[in-house]
Design an enzyme around this catalytic site. Structure first.
Site, mmCIF file in Angstrom:
data_model
loop_
_atom_site.group_PDB
_atom_site.id
_atom_site.type_symbol
_atom_site.label_atom_id
_atom_site.label_comp_id
_atom_site.label_asym_id
_atom_site.label_seq_id
_atom_site.Cartn_x
_atom_site.Cartn_y
_atom_site.Cartn_z
ATOM 1 C CG HIS A 66 -1.879 -1.129 1.187
ATOM 2 N ND1 HIS A 66 -3.008 -1.115 0.420
ATOM 3 C CD2 HIS A 66 -1.833 -2.358 1.764
ATOM 4 C CE1 HIS A 66 -3.641 -2.278 0.546
ATOM 5 N NE2 HIS A 66 -2.938 -3.046 1.351
ATOM 6 C CD GLN A 146 -8.866 -3.332 2.419
ATOM 7 O OE1 GLN A 146 -9.276 -2.407 1.724
ATOM 8 N NE2 GLN A 146 -7.634 -3.791 2.312
ATOM 9 C CG HIS A 252 0.541 -9.159 9.130
ATOM 10 N ND1 HIS A 252 1.449 -8.201 9.468
ATOM 11 C CD2 HIS A 252 -0.600 -8.507 8.800
ATOM 12 C CE1 HIS A 252 0.884 -7.016 9.347
ATOM 13 N NE2 HIS A 252 -0.350 -7.173 8.949
ATOM 14 C CG ASP A 275 -0.787 -6.008 3.358
ATOM 15 O OD1 ASP A 275 -1.179 -5.081 2.644
ATOM 16 O OD2 ASP A 275 -1.531 -6.610 4.156
HETATM 17 ZN ZN LIG Z 1 -3.176 -5.119 1.770
#
Ligand SMILES: [Zn+2]
EC number: 3.5.1.25
Length: 384
Positions: A66, A146, A252, A275
């Site tokens: 991102h 999100q 993660h 990520d």
């Molecule tokens: Zn992502």
């Protein structure tokens, strides 16, 4: 001409599997790799790099990122992508897919338009290869970081104008009205990826085996987990030959979970991703992701409610961590950041291995996977 000597070169063998080659000198001519020659055969007027016994590998590819260096894909500016391209190159990445979030659709479109411009102008640093669209066609039940209010039903009319820029779309298969959307993506050369999904095992396996989906987004994160009577999307990722992204940052995914993925997949079809978000490369403190507040401490980036919000990991660090956690041979790990993602994006003819005719995108790094040099298009871009 550029020559790299005294390296442990990570190259494909005859079967295409990566191995270490210690003899010879790697020659690059203009933007491309020319091939290996003997020590005494370096042409005159060649810039010679002494790799000092370090590893020489194809430049890494990052298909899910991102942001970093204070910039985010959703900023929608060329300056943001340029900042990302520069920091990516410092971490050994020579090509990347700026990744959009589940924001308002016009914001996603603005970001895609900027990625399209960057694909043409190519800022200095890692090359912009297209975009990864993470959402908005995802499951509210597995939204992760999100924003739920921006989740939409998949509609190919939305994607159609962006066929040239979108390379991967992460979606939840159980939210699709039918597989027409997926068929159209495949016809346009777009990789569809299963992620942010509450699907059960059967739905996910059928998406792979009957509908040709060949990619899972950050396995373990934002998907149904594995249980002995309900193997979930994680079970489907293990039990098919689809490519599996993993964020190998030890935040993660636990080291044992990384090892389990490695063994379940037989060491193949794994793609390491970062990520990362804009805070990557900036140290501890407040930051932002998709309009939401984020706080970073060490390797951990979280939303206000404690939800993990993307990573601050770099690709060279992920390589080191996955190497350590799995005990795999380094060339096999390097395939996960070069050959496998290049094949996924149908770019393996052009990048992803140190073979003659391919782009001279090269990274030199040591045993700690600290980047010493990044060569992009035959030019030394970064000295560590
Ligand atoms: Zn992502």
């Amino acid at each position: 001409m550029l020559a790299i000597q005294n390296g442990k070169f990570i190259v494909p063998n005859e079967a295409g599997d990566f191995i270490i080659r210690q003899e010879g000198v790697l020659l690059c001519e203009r933007e491309n790799i020319k091939g290996f020659v003997a020590e005494g055969e370096i042409p005159e007027n060649t810039e010679v790099i002494d790799a000092q016994g370090n590893y020489v590998a194809p430049g890494f590819l990052n298909v899910h990122i991102h942001g970093c260096a204070g910039a985010d894909t959703m900023d929608g500016t060329e300056e943001a992508l340029a900042r990302m391209a520069r920091l990516q190159a410092q971490t050994g990445v020579t090509g990347f897919l700026p990744t959009t979030m589940t924001c308002r659709w016009h914001e996603v479109e603005d970001a895609l338009a900027t990625v399209m411009e960057a694909m043409e102008s190519q800022p200095m640093g890692a090359r912009v290869l297209g975009a990864h669209m993470e959402g908005p066609f995802i499951s509210p039940a597995k939204k992760g970081a999100q924003a739920e209010e921006n989740i939409r039903q998949a509609d190919y009319k939305m994607v159609k104008p962006w066929e040239k820029v979108v390379k991967i779309i992460t979606l939840a298969p159980e939210e699709l009205p039918d597989y027409d959307f997926v068929d159209k993506c495949h016809a346009a050369g777009i990789t569809v990826s299963i992620g942010h999904t509450a699907a059960d095992y059967d739905t996910a396996v059928s998406a792979v085996k009957e509908h040709g989906i060949h990619h899972f987004t950050h396995v373990y994160n934002a998907m149904t987990g594995f249980s002995h009577r309900a193997p979930g999307v994680v079970g489907a990722a293990f039990d098919t030959d689809a490519n599996c992204e993993i964020i190998a940052d030890n935040v993660h995914s636990h080291p044992a979970a990384q090892r389990l993925l490695y063994h379940a997949k037989g060491g193949k079809n794994i793609v390491l991703i970062t990520d990362s978000l804009r805070a990557c490369g900036l140290g501890d403190g407040p930051s932002e992701l998709g309009g939401q507040e984020v706080f970073v401490k060490g390797e951990l980036a979280t939303l206000k409610d404690g939800t993990i919000a993307g990573s601050v990991a770099t690709m060279n660090r992920c390589v080191k961590i996955f190497w350590e956690n799995t005990g795999a041979e380094l060339p096999q790990i390097i395939e996960m950041v070069t050959k496998t993602p290049a094949q996924e994006l149908a770019l393996y003819e052009e990048v992803g291995s140190l073979e003659s005719g391919k782009r001279a995108d090269i990274v030199i790094f040591d045993e700690e996977v600290r980047v010493h040099k990044t060569v992009i298009g035959g030019k030394v871009y970064y000295h560590g």
